[in-house]
Design a protein around this motif. Structure first.
Motif, PDB file in Angstrom:
ATOM      1  N   LYS A   1      45.785  44.683   6.680  1.00 40.12           N
ATOM      2  CA  LYS A   1      46.279  43.346   6.341  1.00 40.12           C
ATOM      3  C   LYS A   1      47.545  43.021   7.126  1.00 40.12           C
ATOM      4  O   LYS A   1      48.265  43.917   7.579  1.00 40.12           O
ATOM      5  CB  LYS A   1      46.612  43.249   4.847  1.00 40.12           C
ATOM      6  CG  LYS A   1      45.541  43.745   3.913  1.00 40.12           C
ATOM      7  CD  LYS A   1      45.969  43.593   2.461  1.00 40.12           C
ATOM      8  CE  LYS A   1      45.069  44.379   1.537  1.00 40.12           C
ATOM      9  NZ  LYS A   1      45.321  45.841   1.614  1.00 40.12           N
TER      10      LYS A   1
ATOM     11  N   PHE B   1      44.318  38.516   5.542  1.00 41.23           N
ATOM     12  CA  PHE B   1      45.575  37.805   5.318  1.00 41.23           C
ATOM     13  C   PHE B   1      46.087  38.232   3.942  1.00 41.23           C
ATOM     14  O   PHE B   1      45.462  37.926   2.930  1.00 41.23           O
ATOM     15  CB  PHE B   1      45.351  36.292   5.350  1.00 41.23           C
ATOM     16  CG  PHE B   1      44.531  35.818   6.520  1.00 41.23           C
ATOM     17  CD1 PHE B   1      44.823  36.234   7.814  1.00 41.23           C
ATOM     18  CD2 PHE B   1      43.464  34.952   6.331  1.00 41.23           C
ATOM     19  CE1 PHE B   1      44.076  35.795   8.892  1.00 41.23           C
ATOM     20  CE2 PHE B   1      42.706  34.506   7.394  1.00 41.23           C
ATOM     21  CZ  PHE B   1      43.009  34.930   8.687  1.00 41.23           C
TER      22      PHE B   1
ATOM     23  N   TYR C   1      50.890  39.986   6.962  1.00 40.40           N
ATOM     24  CA  TYR C   1      51.621  38.869   6.368  1.00 40.40           C
ATOM     25  C   TYR C   1      53.099  39.238   6.259  1.00 40.40           C
ATOM     26  O   TYR C   1      53.949  38.594   6.833  1.00 40.40           O
ATOM     27  CB  TYR C   1      51.109  38.476   4.983  1.00 40.40           C
ATOM     28  CG  TYR C   1      51.911  37.346   4.361  1.00 40.40           C
ATOM     29  CD1 TYR C   1      51.573  36.030   4.599  1.00 40.40           C
ATOM     30  CD2 TYR C   1      53.023  37.603   3.551  1.00 40.40           C
ATOM     31  CE1 TYR C   1      52.318  34.980   4.054  1.00 40.40           C
ATOM     32  CE2 TYR C   1      53.764  36.585   2.998  1.00 40.40           C
ATOM     33  CZ  TYR C   1      53.408  35.276   3.255  1.00 40.40           C
ATOM     34  OH  TYR C   1      54.151  34.252   2.721  1.00 40.40           O
TER      35      TYR C   1
ATOM     36  N   ILE D   1      50.531  37.054  13.893  1.00 42.16           N
ATOM     37  CA  ILE D   1      49.195  37.651  13.788  1.00 42.16           C
ATOM     38  C   ILE D   1      48.933  38.537  14.997  1.00 42.16           C
ATOM     39  O   ILE D   1      48.478  39.681  14.867  1.00 42.16           O
ATOM     40  CB  ILE D   1      48.112  36.560  13.657  1.00 42.16           C
ATOM     41  CG1 ILE D   1      48.158  35.946  12.260  1.00 42.16           C
ATOM     42  CG2 ILE D   1      46.725  37.134  13.936  1.00 42.16           C
ATOM     43  CD1 ILE D   1      47.208  34.777  12.064  1.00 42.16           C
TER      44      ILE D   1
ATOM     45  N   SER E   1      40.562  37.482   3.148  1.00 38.08           N
ATOM     46  CA  SER E   1      41.782  37.017   2.497  1.00 38.08           C
ATOM     47  C   SER E   1      42.162  37.955   1.370  1.00 38.08           C
ATOM     48  O   SER E   1      41.366  38.784   0.929  1.00 38.08           O
ATOM     49  CB  SER E   1      41.604  35.593   1.962  1.00 38.08           C
ATOM     50  OG  SER E   1      40.512  35.530   1.061  1.00 38.08           O
TER      51      SER E   1
ATOM     52  N   LEU F   1      51.897  34.019   8.851  1.00 36.61           N
ATOM     53  CA  LEU F   1      50.648  34.010   9.607  1.00 36.61           C
ATOM     54  C   LEU F   1      50.687  33.083  10.815  1.00 36.61           C
ATOM     55  O   LEU F   1      49.673  32.472  11.179  1.00 36.61           O
ATOM     56  CB  LEU F   1      49.478  33.619   8.679  1.00 36.61           C
ATOM     57  CG  LEU F   1      49.233  34.552   7.495  1.00 36.61           C
ATOM     58  CD1 LEU F   1      48.113  34.011   6.604  1.00 36.61           C
ATOM     59  CD2 LEU F   1      48.895  35.967   7.963  1.00 36.61           C
TER      60      LEU F   1
ATOM     61  N   ILE G   1      45.888  29.530  12.495  1.00 33.52           N
ATOM     62  CA  ILE G   1      45.495  30.875  12.064  1.00 33.52           C
ATOM     63  C   ILE G   1      44.150  31.258  12.680  1.00 33.52           C
ATOM     64  O   ILE G   1      43.987  32.351  13.240  1.00 33.52           O
ATOM     65  CB  ILE G   1      45.445  30.943  10.529  1.00 33.52           C
ATOM     66  CG1 ILE G   1      46.858  30.806   9.946  1.00 33.52           C
ATOM     67  CG2 ILE G   1      44.791  32.252  10.059  1.00 33.52           C
ATOM     68  CD1 ILE G   1      46.898  30.624   8.433  1.00 33.52           C
TER      69      ILE G   1
END
Length: 329
Positions: free
Chosen positions: A85, A129, A87, A108, A159, A103, A141
């Motif tokens: 992940k 994310f 963030y 990213i 997500s 993000l 994104i």
């Protein structure tokens, strides 16, 4: 080991997900490697991590532990569906430098490259994310994700902690670009916390996402904490004593443990097994700190819960009801 499809992706994954967030902060590297060895030997092929795991000044340490495990035997990587992940910021300071979190396309790209290096792999199967970024448009994104897919650095996007409306926004934006969009949602969902059934799960089902529940034991509350079962105290988080201070919560947990005592069943295994009865669930995330905890979690796969027991559990921990009726007065 039972296997299933990860949402609308082409990935076949195990019905239990090996969560690695304890690797580093609570479980040393040799023990972490032993847990991964045992999980893979048992048929668990879905490993979940995040760039911030390790926490504090040791952020990234968990990914490094996994990368070192891959480096010991190159054949392991092809056997594992690897999820991580992005963030949160990776800085030791409390406040990150601008563009070192969230993000944005820049973060990213930076986060994916850093995770690949720590994980010692050339691709990530599922790039998630970790939270919503309300400041960055999904058009940006998805542009960043599309570049990573074209470069072969990630295969699918998912997500985590998204509400239902954001799942819809994300997938509509992806569709406008001709992209597959999200294939999974990682959310808080367990027998004692069922609010995801109101919007998150219906949205995920409508868009073909797999559900990957985190905290299946609700921080240890469903792990047999009142009667001091083996490992229950170690599984419990700092929130459990606070929750049990509420007399109504304590009484319900007591009823839960008494019910399972009458059936001769272990609470932690039943909590996992209940999630496995939910058709929308791909697989709950288990976070063993020891090989013994992994063994206990695997036993949940062997449980065939009686319909009457399931009914009793859901009477004790009722859900909100089907949407949209759940929103009615």
């Amino acid at each position: 080991m039972d296997y299933t499809q990860l949402g609308r992706s082409g990935l076949t994954v195990s019905r239990l997900v090996l969560g690695t967030m304890n690797f580093g902060p609570h479980t040393d590297e040799p023990t972490s490697h032993a847990i991964m060895d045992a999980a893979l030997d048992a048929g668990v092929n879905f490993f979940d991590t995040a760039n911030v795991y390790g926490w504090g000044a040791a952020k990234g340490r968990t990914e490094e532990i996994i990368g070192n495990w891959f480096a010991k035997d190159a054949s392991r990587r092809d056997k594992v569906v690897l999820a991580t992940k992005a963030y949160g910021h990776m800085e030791a300071a409390e406040r990150p430098w601008p563009n070192h979190d969230r993000l944005s396309a820049l973060n990213i790209r930076r986060s994916a490259e850093a995770s690949l290096k720590r994980l010692q792999t050339d691709h990530i199967d599922l790039y998630q994310f970790h939270h919503i970024d309300r400041r960055t448009p999904f058009e940006e994104i998805w542009q960043a994700i599309d570049v990573l897919i074209q470069q072969g650095k990630i295969l699918y996007a998912g997500s985590s902690n998204f509400p239902g409306y954001t799942i819809a926004q994300a997938n509509e934006a992806a569709g406008r670009r001709g992209l597959l969009g999200l294939v999974s949602e990682q959310c808080l969902y367990n027998l004692a916390e069922r609010r995801a059934e109101m919007e998150v799960i219906p949205a995920a089902q409508a868009y073909g996402l797999g559900i990957i529940p985190w905290s299946p034991l609700h921080g240890g509350l469903l792990g047999g904490v009142l009667k001091g079962r083996s490992g229950a105290a170690r599984r419990a988080t700092g929130r459990v004593p606070e929750a049990l201070a509420d007399a109504s919560v304590r009484a319900r947990v007591q009823e839960y443990e008494d019910l399972l005592d009458r059936h001769g069943l272990a609470p932690a295994e039943v909590a996992l097994a209940w999630l496995l009865t939910r058709p929308e669930v791909t697989g709950p995330i288990i976070g063993p700190r020891t090989p013994e905890q992994l063994t206990g979690a695997l036993r949940a796969l062997e449980l065939d819960l009686d319909p009457e027991l399931i009914a009793s559990l859901e009477e004790l921990f009722p859900g909100p009801g089907p949407a949209p009726e759940a929103f009615a007065w």
